[in-house]
Motif scaffolding. Structure first.
Motif, PDB file in Angstrom:
ATOM      1  N   VAL A 267      -7.858 -88.140  19.965  1.00  0.00           N
ATOM      2  CA  VAL A 267      -8.813 -87.070  19.643  1.00  0.00           C
ATOM      3  C   VAL A 267     -10.227 -87.631  19.583  1.00  0.00           C
ATOM      4  O   VAL A 267     -11.176 -87.033  20.109  1.00  0.00           O
ATOM      5  CB  VAL A 267      -8.434 -86.394  18.307  1.00  0.00           C
ATOM      6  CG1 VAL A 267      -9.545 -85.449  17.851  1.00  0.00           C
ATOM      7  CG2 VAL A 267      -7.131 -85.630  18.451  1.00  0.00           C
ATOM      8  N   THR A 268     -10.382 -88.810  18.955  1.00  0.00           N
ATOM      9  CA  THR A 268     -11.699 -89.452  18.899  1.00  0.00           C
ATOM     10  C   THR A 268     -12.193 -89.799  20.295  1.00  0.00           C
ATOM     11  O   THR A 268     -13.390 -89.632  20.602  1.00  0.00           O
ATOM     12  CB  THR A 268     -11.636 -90.725  18.043  1.00  0.00           C
ATOM     13  OG1 THR A 268     -11.191 -90.397  16.732  1.00  0.00           O
ATOM     14  CG2 THR A 268     -13.003 -91.381  17.948  1.00  0.00           C
ATOM     15  N   ALA A 269     -11.303 -90.280  21.151  1.00  0.00           N
ATOM     16  CA  ALA A 269     -11.692 -90.633  22.520  1.00  0.00           C
ATOM     17  C   ALA A 269     -12.201 -89.411  23.277  1.00  0.00           C
ATOM     18  O   ALA A 269     -13.201 -89.490  24.012  1.00  0.00           O
ATOM     19  CB  ALA A 269     -10.506 -91.262  23.258  1.00  0.00           C
ATOM     20  N   VAL A 270     -11.542 -88.274  23.103  1.00  0.00           N
ATOM     21  CA  VAL A 270     -11.989 -87.035  23.758  1.00  0.00           C
ATOM     22  C   VAL A 270     -13.344 -86.600  23.210  1.00  0.00           C
ATOM     23  O   VAL A 270     -14.254 -86.225  23.960  1.00  0.00           O
ATOM     24  CB  VAL A 270     -10.940 -85.925  23.575  1.00  0.00           C
ATOM     25  CG1 VAL A 270     -11.488 -84.585  24.071  1.00  0.00           C
ATOM     26  CG2 VAL A 270      -9.657 -86.271  24.308  1.00  0.00           C
TER      27      VAL A 270
ATOM     28  N   ALA B 152     -13.538-105.100  14.157  1.00  0.00           N
ATOM     29  CA  ALA B 152     -12.551-104.021  14.121  1.00  0.00           C
ATOM     30  C   ALA B 152     -11.216-104.518  13.569  1.00  0.00           C
ATOM     31  O   ALA B 152     -10.527-103.801  12.830  1.00  0.00           O
ATOM     32  CB  ALA B 152     -12.362-103.433  15.521  1.00  0.00           C
ATOM     33  N   LEU B 153     -10.847-105.756  13.903  1.00  0.00           N
ATOM     34  CA  LEU B 153      -9.605-106.332  13.379  1.00  0.00           C
ATOM     35  C   LEU B 153      -9.699-106.573  11.873  1.00  0.00           C
ATOM     36  O   LEU B 153      -8.713-106.397  11.145  1.00  0.00           O
ATOM     37  CB  LEU B 153      -9.276-107.632  14.106  1.00  0.00           C
ATOM     38  CG  LEU B 153      -8.877-107.486  15.584  1.00  0.00           C
ATOM     39  CD1 LEU B 153      -8.690-108.852  16.220  1.00  0.00           C
ATOM     40  CD2 LEU B 153      -7.612-106.649  15.724  1.00  0.00           C
TER      41      LEU B 153
ATOM     42  N   VAL C 231     -12.452 -96.719  21.222  1.00  0.00           N
ATOM     43  CA  VAL C 231     -11.752 -98.004  21.159  1.00  0.00           C
ATOM     44  C   VAL C 231     -11.632 -98.467  19.713  1.00  0.00           C
ATOM     45  O   VAL C 231     -10.586 -98.969  19.274  1.00  0.00           O
ATOM     46  CB  VAL C 231     -12.482 -99.063  22.010  1.00  0.00           C
ATOM     47  CG1 VAL C 231     -11.809-100.429  21.865  1.00  0.00           C
ATOM     48  CG2 VAL C 231     -12.505 -98.650  23.473  1.00  0.00           C
ATOM     49  N   ALA C 232     -12.711 -98.304  18.935  1.00  0.00           N
ATOM     50  CA  ALA C 232     -12.662 -98.661  17.513  1.00  0.00           C
ATOM     51  C   ALA C 232     -11.593 -97.857  16.791  1.00  0.00           C
ATOM     52  O   ALA C 232     -10.827 -98.396  15.983  1.00  0.00           O
ATOM     53  CB  ALA C 232     -14.032 -98.432  16.863  1.00  0.00           C
TER      54      ALA C 232
END
Length: 299
Positions: free
Chosen positions: A263-266, A166-167, A100-101
């Motif tokens: 890719v990061t989520a995976v 994060a924002l 999510v980040a």
């Protein structure tokens, strides 16, 4: 090495760069249980400067001669390294999933397009407005999938402060990108990065002394995460980018950068068990499509 092998390696370089970049979020989550964010980043930047100084000496890279340029590069370093990574690390430290980040800060091309209109006089095309809309819808869907009304934190595992951090990271890297474009053109990438890391190290070190305990658990997991972030991200990724710029392949990185969030989520799902629901997966798809439209138009 024959020409076909060289051509294959050249085509693989942008993909390898994106893969390396995506692991930065994974390395942060892997090492943060053992050090607070500012402390972690300060150690990383100091180590990165030490390694880069050796490489600069070996290759004889040129340092900028204009002191004003040093100042501009330092400001860029504070924005795109200290504040950007500080926001990312603290959002993950506060419980936000790495995927999510990565998705939130991955909207940088969209924010940059919006900021470039008043600062650089660039026109926002219709396809970019479409991309901005898709990106916002995607983020809403992903965050909506994480809402947990039974939890005090509002979202599953993290609260609104993680989103705010994060924002802040997203705004910092967007502003830093435009600032660098306006004030830091023509500088050697290697020495420029070194100056940026020095400035980032100074800011994060001060922040660590002001706001953190500076306690570090030097367990193998933390050492591995730190080593990877220094050598794999701060050094190898920069050297790879230099090689692509010299071969005219840097534009391909821009066209593939929108692949970093999925890719990061995976990677986070495989390594940490971070799972995304169907709505969140659709949201990631829409956000990636939006960033892709904006990135391809700017390229």
């Amino acid at each position: 090495m024959n020409q076909s092998t060289q051509g294959l390696l050249l085509r693989a370089m942008p993909v390898l760069f994106v893969l390396l970049w995506s692991t930065g979020f994974i390395g942060a989550k892997y090492g943060l249980p053992y050090a607070e964010p500012w402390t972690f980043l300060a150690i990383r930047f100091v180590a990165s400067v030490a390694v880069l100084l050796v490489i600069v000496r070996l290759v004889g890279a040129a340092w900028p001669r204009d002191l004003r340029l040093w100042g501009h590069v330092a400001v860029t370093g504070v924005l795109v390294h200290a504040i950007y990574l500080g926001g990312v690390f603290y959002s993950i430290y506060r419980g936000m999933p790495a995927g999510v980040a990565a998705l939130i800060v991955g909207l940088q091309p969209l924010v940059t397009a919006l900021l470039a209109r008043p600062w650089l006089g660039e026109r926002i095309a219709a396809v970019q407005w479409l991309g901005i809309g898709l990106g916002l819808i995607g983020i809403v869907l992903v965050l909506g999938d994480k809402i947990d009304t039974s939890a005090d934190a509002l979202f599953a595992g993290f609260g609104p402060e993680a989103i705010l951090l994060a924002l802040v990271a997203l705004l910092a890297i967007s502003v830093g990108t435009i600032y660098q474009k306006r004030h830091c053109s023509g500088i050697d990438l290697l020495t420029g990065t070194c100056i940026q890391f020095v400035a980032a190290a100074a800011v994060t070190t001060v922040a660590a002394f002001l706001f953190e305990t500076r306690e570090v658990q030097w367990v193998p997991q933390f050492v591995f995460a730190l080593t990877w972030l220094v050598l794999g991200l701060s050094v190898a990724a920069i050297l790879l980018l230099m090689a692509m710029i010299r071969r005219g392949e840097a534009s391909r990185v821009a066209s593939l950068f929108y692949l970093v969030p999925p890719v990061t989520a995976v990677e986070a799902w495989i390594l940490f068990g971070e799972r995304l629901g169907l709505v969140a997966i659709v949201g990631i798809g829409l956000a990636v499509l939006g960033v892709a439209l904006a990135a391809r138009y700017r390229a």
